[in-house]
Design a protein around this motif. Structure first.
Motif, PDB file in Angstrom:
ATOM      1  N   TYR A  20       0.857  -1.189   0.000  1.00 25.93           N
ATOM      2  CA  TYR A  20       0.000   0.000   0.000  1.00 25.93           C
ATOM      3  C   TYR A  20       0.895   1.241   0.000  1.00 25.93           C
ATOM      4  N   ASP A  22       1.395   3.552   1.930  1.00 21.56           N
ATOM      5  CA  ASP A  22       2.129   3.869   3.167  1.00 21.56           C
ATOM      6  C   ASP A  22       3.295   2.908   3.383  1.00 21.56           C
ATOM      7  N   ARG A  24       3.123  -0.391   3.600  1.00 23.63           N
ATOM      8  CA  ARG A  24       2.774  -1.672   4.220  1.00 23.63           C
ATOM      9  C   ARG A  24       2.681  -2.784   3.175  1.00 23.63           C
ATOM     10  N   ALA A  26       1.180  -5.841   1.846  1.00 21.90           N
ATOM     11  CA  ALA A  26      -0.075  -6.593   2.045  1.00 21.90           C
ATOM     12  C   ALA A  26       0.012  -7.974   1.403  1.00 21.90           C
ATOM     13  N   PRO A  45      -6.014 -15.105   9.179  1.00 21.89           N
ATOM     14  CA  PRO A  45      -6.386 -14.106  10.181  1.00 21.89           C
ATOM     15  C   PRO A  45      -6.639 -12.729   9.554  1.00 21.89           C
ATOM     16  N   ASN A  46      -7.235 -11.837  10.311  1.00 20.20           N
ATOM     17  CA  ASN A  46      -7.410 -10.465   9.836  1.00 20.20           C
ATOM     18  C   ASN A  46      -6.058  -9.893   9.434  1.00 20.20           C
ATOM     19  N   ALA A  48      -4.391 -10.696   6.804  1.00 25.69           N
ATOM     20  CA  ALA A  48      -3.563 -11.654   6.060  1.00 25.69           C
ATOM     21  C   ALA A  48      -3.371 -11.236   4.599  1.00 25.69           C
ATOM     22  N   GLY A  49      -4.315 -10.430   4.084  1.00 23.41           N
ATOM     23  CA  GLY A  49      -4.204  -9.989   2.689  1.00 23.41           C
ATOM     24  C   GLY A  49      -5.306 -10.515   1.790  1.00 23.41           C
ATOM     25  N   LYS A  50      -6.354 -11.097   2.386  1.00 20.06           N
ATOM     26  CA  LYS A  50      -7.415 -11.717   1.592  1.00 20.06           C
ATOM     27  C   LYS A  50      -8.135 -10.675   0.716  1.00 20.06           C
ATOM     28  N   SER A  51      -8.564  -9.581   1.337  1.00 22.16           N
ATOM     29  CA  SER A  51      -9.293  -8.558   0.563  1.00 22.16           C
ATOM     30  C   SER A  51      -8.378  -7.944  -0.491  1.00 22.16           C
ATOM     31  N   THR A  52      -7.162  -7.659  -0.113  1.00 21.70           N
ATOM     32  CA  THR A  52      -6.209  -7.061  -1.062  1.00 21.70           C
ATOM     33  C   THR A  52      -6.038  -7.991  -2.257  1.00 21.70           C
ATOM     34  N   HIS A  79      -4.221   4.448  -4.562  1.00 21.27           N
ATOM     35  CA  HIS A  79      -3.013   3.678  -4.265  1.00 21.27           C
ATOM     36  C   HIS A  79      -2.015   3.731  -5.413  1.00 21.27           C
TER      37      HIS A  79
END
Ligand code: ADP
Length: 272
Positions: A20, A22, A24, A26, A45-46, A48-52, A79
Motif C-alpha cells: 500500500y 504507506d 505496508r 499486504a 487471520p485479519n 492476512a491480505g485476503k481482501s487485497t 493507491h
C-alpha cells in the motif's frame, strides 16, 4: 484439482506482491491457481491480505500511479502500485488495457454492501452493469429484474438501496454482479454479519451459482459446505493449501495461523 498443463485455469497468479502507499506489505509473493469451476476458500487471520488479493483479480488494485475513483463502487483508493507479478483471468493477463474485459469476467462482491451500492433505486443499481456492457435500457432492465428474482429481491426493484436490510443489501450487490454474467465470482466475507437465516439463504444461493468461486471468509463451516479446496493466507503469503477437510481439520496448522478447527470437524473426531 489436477495440476497439469491441460488444466483450464480460471485464475492464475504468479508472485503477486503488493505494498500500500504507506509502505505496508499486504501481499508478498503469492502464487495461486484456481481451475475453472472450482470453489476455493481463502482463509487466514485479519490482515492476512485476503481482501487485497481479491481486489487484484478484477484490476481494482493495483492502482497504476494515479489516484483513481472507481465510479461504480464510489471508492477512492488512491493507491500507487508496486507490482512484480502477473495475474491471468481465463488466460487474459490483467492490465489497464484490458481492465474492462477482466471486470466483465470477474464479479467481485465487496465485504461491505455500502461500498458497492450507489444508485437511487435497487433496479438502477443492478441495471448499471448490463448498461455499461452495452445492453439497451430495455434489456438491461430485463436482466436486472431477472437477477433480482434470482436473489429473491424481485419486489425490491423500486426501493432505495439504503432502505434495505443488511442482508437484502448484500443480495442486491450479488444481483448486480450476476447481471453481468461473470465466469468467476470473488466473494469477500459473503456471510459476515448476516443473521442465521440470511446466512443460510446466502449459502444456498452461492451453492446454486455456476462458475468458478473464490471465497475469502472466516466462516469455516461454510467452507466445509461449499469449497472443495482451501488456501491459507498469512501475512501476505499463501502458507498452506489443500482439500478443505484436511486443511481445516489440521489443528496444529489452524492454531499456527490463528484459526480454529470448525466445530463440525471436532465433533466428528470425538464421535469416531
Ligand atoms: P484481510 O482481508 O485478510 O483482513 P487485508 O487485505 O484487508 O487483509 O489487509 C492486508 C494488509 O494490508 C493489512 O496489514 C492491512 O492493515 C493492510 N491494508 C489494507 N488496506 C489498506 C490501506 N488502504 N492502506 C494501507 N494498508 C492497508
Amino acid at each position: 484439482m489436477s495440476d497439469d498443463s491441460t488444466t483450464p485455469w480460471a485464475v492464475r497468479v504468479h508472485d503477486l506482491t503488493y505494498h500500500y502507499p504507506d509502505g505496508r506489505a499486504a501481499l508478498r509473493g503469492v502464487d495461486l491457481n484456481v481451475a475453472e469451476g472450482e470453489c476455493v476458500a481463502l482463509v487466514g487471520p485479519n490482515g492476512a491480505g485476503k481482501s487485497t488479493f481479491l481486489l487484484h483479480l478484477n484490476g481494482i488494485l493495483p492502482e497504476r500511479g494515479r489516484s483513481v475513483t472507481d465510479h461504480h463502487h464510489g471508492i477512492d483508493f488512491g493507491h500507487k502500485t508496486k507490482l512484480h507479478a502477473a495475474i491471468w483471468i481465463n488466460g487474459i493477463e490483467v492490465s489497464p488495457a484490458n481492465a474492462r474485459e477482466v471486470r466483465r469476467r470477474v464479479g467481485l462482491l465487496f465485504q461491505d454492501p455500502d461500498d458497492q451500492l450507489f444508485a437511487a433505486t435497487v433496479l438502477e443499481d443492478v441495471a448499471f452493469g448490463p448498461l455499461n456492457l452495452g445492453f439497451s435500457k430495455i434489456d438491461a432492465k430485463r436482466i436486472a429484474l431477472e437477477s433480482l428474482a434470482r436473489v429473491e429481491l424481485g419486489d425490491a426493484a423500486d426501493r432505495m438501496p439504503h432502505h434495505l436490510s443488511f442482508g437484502e443489501r448484500k443480495r442486491a450487490c450479488l444481483a448486480g454482479i450476476l447481471a453481468c454474467s461473470p465466469s468467476i465470482l470473488a466473494l469477500d466475507e459473503p456471510t459476515a454479519n448476516l443473521d442465521p437465516r440470511g446466512r443460510r439463504g446466502f449459502i444456498t444461493l452461492m451453492r446454486d451459482l455456476p462458475g468458478t468461486k473464490l471465497i475469502a471468509t472466516h466462516d469455516l463451516e461454510m467452507v466445509l459446505e461449499l469449497c472443495e479446496r482451501t488456501i491459507v493466507l498469512d501475512r501476505g503469503r499463501a502458507v498452506a493449501q489443500g482439500d478443505s477437510r484436511t486443511i481445516l481439520g489440521d489443528s496444529a496448522l489452524m492454531d499456527q495461523y490463528g484459526l480454529e478447527v470448525p466445530l463440525s470437524l471436532t465433533m466428528r473426531t470425538k464421535i469416531s
